[in-house]
Design a protein around this motif. Structure first.
Motif, PDB file in Angstrom:
ATOM      1  N   LEU A 168       0.906  -1.322  -0.025  1.00  0.00           N
ATOM      2  CA  LEU A 168       0.078  -0.047   0.180  1.00  0.00           C
ATOM      3  C   LEU A 168       0.901   1.171  -0.168  1.00  0.00           C
ATOM      4  N   GLN A 169       1.750   1.274   0.743  1.00  0.00           N
ATOM      5  CA  GLN A 169       2.754   2.348   1.021  1.00  0.00           C
ATOM      6  C   GLN A 169       3.446   2.527  -0.472  1.00  0.00           C
ATOM      7  N   LEU A 170       4.089   1.506  -1.041  1.00  0.00           N
ATOM      8  CA  LEU A 170       4.851   1.771  -2.231  1.00  0.00           C
ATOM      9  C   LEU A 170       3.915   2.237  -3.405  1.00  0.00           C
ATOM     10  N   VAL A 171       2.639   1.497  -3.455  1.00  0.00           N
ATOM     11  CA  VAL A 171       1.738   2.104  -4.605  1.00  0.00           C
ATOM     12  C   VAL A 171       1.225   3.426  -4.462  1.00  0.00           C
ATOM     13  N   SER A 172       1.017   3.896  -3.158  1.00  0.00           N
ATOM     14  CA  SER A 172       0.472   5.169  -2.731  1.00  0.00           C
ATOM     15  C   SER A 172       1.424   6.185  -3.118  1.00  0.00           C
ATOM     16  N   ALA A 173       2.656   5.923  -3.051  1.00  0.00           N
ATOM     17  CA  ALA A 173       3.672   6.871  -3.105  1.00  0.00           C
ATOM     18  C   ALA A 173       3.865   7.115  -4.712  1.00  0.00           C
ATOM     19  N   HIS A 174       3.607   6.464  -5.414  1.00  0.00           N
ATOM     20  CA  HIS A 174       3.534   6.417  -7.021  1.00  0.00           C
ATOM     21  C   HIS A 174       2.377   6.909  -7.804  1.00  0.00           C
ATOM     22  N   LEU A 175       1.212   7.344  -6.833  1.00  0.00           N
ATOM     23  CA  LEU A 175      -0.175   7.802  -7.508  1.00  0.00           C
ATOM     24  C   LEU A 175       0.143   8.938  -7.757  1.00  0.00           C
TER      25      LEU A 175
END
Length: 303
Positions: A168-175
């Motif tokens: 979740l953190q990794l994906v959120s950072a790349h939105l």
């Protein structure tokens, strides 16, 4: 003074992979509750489902897609079309590879579509690390790396919760920076009727296993709320032959009763009230080749 508050990020994250790669299990783990059905049977997921995960700094719309596979009928073709359509508008694509199964031509075919997607961020996710063990996971990572170019990679066990927060953190950072697409109290764009149908179908899959699951479809015909707060629900189970109807009904109606009892527990959690569930079984010859029925069931590409 300058404002150091991080910009709010929001966007769409498409989970893609072969059947049974663990997409629905990951969705449920991200949500912290069950909204997507799971079973050991391949191609359990037939509907595109959007699950909304809110944090203080982001809103992720995680899209659970049907497993991509070589279609054998109109239903299979529609499921592939629905899954591939989600790649077109996704900000992030997560390509899931099952750590317990050899990387093969099916994975390569999915990866070829991931490579063509316009998403700004592509993540390789090796799933089921709790089952495979470190050496097998390492082998799968190495094999999957050669299928396409990925921006990052992650090993997870959604069932055990391992690296779910990291995902979740990794994906959120790349939105991308953007507004909330859905209100805070909305955790999925799937209707109650569709979720009821899915919960019933899951119990059919779990109880019948390989006996006839892919010949089974479920329609929720009606949900009515009474003054005392309970819900009365009618749903129809579709099969293709009379013999299949006998299997679903079971001796003395025991199988359909068992399916109804198990599904009712999940439905009561979903709706937050006592539920009376009536299941009917109807023969609809070759429904998997009938485009109109496939669309009625909500298994095709959606707007």
């Amino acid at each position: 003074m300058t404002d150091t508050t991080p910009a709010f990020r929001s966007g769409f994250v498409a989970l893609v992979g072969r059947p049974n790669a663990g997409k629905s299990t990951l969705v449920n783990a991200c949500m912290g509750e069950k909204i997507a059905i799971t079973s050991p049977v391949a191609q359990t997921t037939r509907r595109r489902m959007r699950a909304v995960v809110n944090t203080e700094a982001s809103q992720l719309v995680i899209i659970d897609t049907p497993g991509l596979h070589k279609p054998k009928d109109a239903l299979g073709s529609e499921l592939n079309k629905a899954a591939l359509a989600e790649l077109a508008d996704a900000d992030v694509v997560a390509f899931l590879v099952d750590a317990t199964k050899p990387v093969g031509t099916g994975d390569a075919w999915v990866a070829s579509h991931v490579a063509k997607a316009d998403a700004d961020y592509k993540l390789l996710v090796v799933t089921k690390a709790d089952i495979a063990g470190p050496q097998k996971v390492a082998e799968q990572l190495e094999a999957a790396r050669g299928l396409a170019t990925f921006d990052d990679e992650l090993v997870i066990s959604a069932k055990e919760g391992f690296n779910v927060d990291a995902f979740l953190q990794l994906v959120s950072a790349h939105l991308p920076e953007g507004p909330k697409w859905f209100p805070d109290d909305m955790d999925t764009d799937t209707t109650d009727e569709d979720l009821v149908a899915e919960f019933v179908r899951e119990k059919l899959f779990l109880n019948l296993r390989q006996e006839l699951p892919h010949s089974v479809g479920v329609l929720c015909d009606q949900i009515e709320y009474a003054d005392d707060g309970h819900a009365s629900i009618r749903a129809t189970i579709l099969v293709e032959r009379e013999g299949q109807k006998g299997i679903v009904v079971g001796r003395g109606g025991q199988m359909v009763k068992k399916v109804g009892t198990e599904a009712r527990h999940d439905i009561e959690k979903l709706l937050g009230c006592k539920v009376f569930l009536e299941l009917r079984v109807r023969v609809e010859p070759q429904w998997r080749r009938n485009a109109n029925i496939i669309q009625r069931l909500g298994y095709g590409e959606q707007e």
